[in-house]
Motif scaffolding. Structure first.
Motif, PDB file in Angstrom:
ATOM      1  N   GLN A  32       0.849  -1.183   0.000  1.00  0.00           N
ATOM      2  CA  GLN A  32       0.000   0.000   0.000  1.00  0.00           C
ATOM      3  C   GLN A  32       0.883   1.231   0.000  1.00  0.00           C
ATOM      4  OE1 GLN A  32      -2.809  -0.044   3.189  1.00  0.00           O
ATOM      5  NE2 GLN A  32      -4.099  -1.535   2.191  1.00  0.00           N
ATOM      6  N   SER A  53      -9.443   1.464   1.238  1.00  0.00           N
ATOM      7  CA  SER A  53      -9.054   0.062   1.094  1.00  0.00           C
ATOM      8  C   SER A  53     -10.063  -0.636   0.191  1.00  0.00           C
ATOM      9  CB  SER A  53      -9.035  -0.626   2.460  1.00  0.00           C
ATOM     10  OG  SER A  53      -8.086  -0.024   3.302  1.00  0.00           O
ATOM     11  N   TYR A  54      -9.654  -1.755  -0.415  1.00  0.00           N
ATOM     12  CA  TYR A  54     -10.556  -2.512  -1.273  1.00  0.00           C
ATOM     13  C   TYR A  54     -11.759  -2.996  -0.468  1.00  0.00           C
ATOM     14  CZ  TYR A  54     -12.472  -6.213  -4.147  1.00  0.00           C
ATOM     15  OH  TYR A  54     -13.322  -7.013  -4.850  1.00  0.00           O
ATOM     16  N   ASN A  55     -12.927  -2.872  -1.062  1.00  0.00           N
ATOM     17  CA  ASN A  55     -14.143  -3.306  -0.409  1.00  0.00           C
ATOM     18  C   ASN A  55     -14.958  -4.093  -1.431  1.00  0.00           C
ATOM     19  OD1 ASN A  55     -16.717  -3.519   0.731  1.00  0.00           O
ATOM     20  ND2 ASN A  55     -16.460  -1.603   1.855  1.00  0.00           N
TER      21      ASN A  55
END
Length: 119
Positions: A73, A89-91
């Motif tokens: 990241q 963040s990826y969701n």
């Protein structure tokens, strides 16, 4: 997505203006002011659907211009202020929601095209 918005704008203005219409007809929304052209509207709708399907295929199946992600990241301090506000963040839920929104945007002109043409 941009293709769909452009197509929607073009489709709403694609009708030919009647030269006999007065300004009051345009303000009141006369049904005679715009004429439906099945040929032009079908070409516009078909083009937008084709472009959207091509985009989805290239994005999901062919995976062009994909660079492998190392899993690191970025440090928030190394990102400019404008982009920093959009860092999340990826969701999986948001990913699914974006796919549903893209498909519904693709189907939107078809729903409008199938609806009654009266006011």
């Amino acid at each position: 997505m941009c293709f769909m918005l452009c197509t929607l704008c073009a489709a709403t203005n694609a009708g030919a203006a009647n030269s006999d219409a007065t300004n009051s007809d345009a303000v009141t929304g006369s049904g005679d002011y715009f004429a439906l052209s099945w040929l032009a509207d079908s070409i516009i709708l078909g083009s937008s659907v084709s472009l959207d399907i091509t985009d989805i295929i290239l994005d999901k199946v062919v995976k062009l211009n994909r660079t492998p992600w190392s899993g690191e990241q970025l440090d928030v301090t190394s990102v400019n202020a404008f982009d920093k506000s959009m860092m999340f963040s990826y969701n999986k839920t948001f990913d699914l929601a974006s796919d549903v929104l893209a498909v519904s945007a693709m189907l939107f002109p078809a729903v409008l095209f199938a609806s009654p043409m009266e006011e």
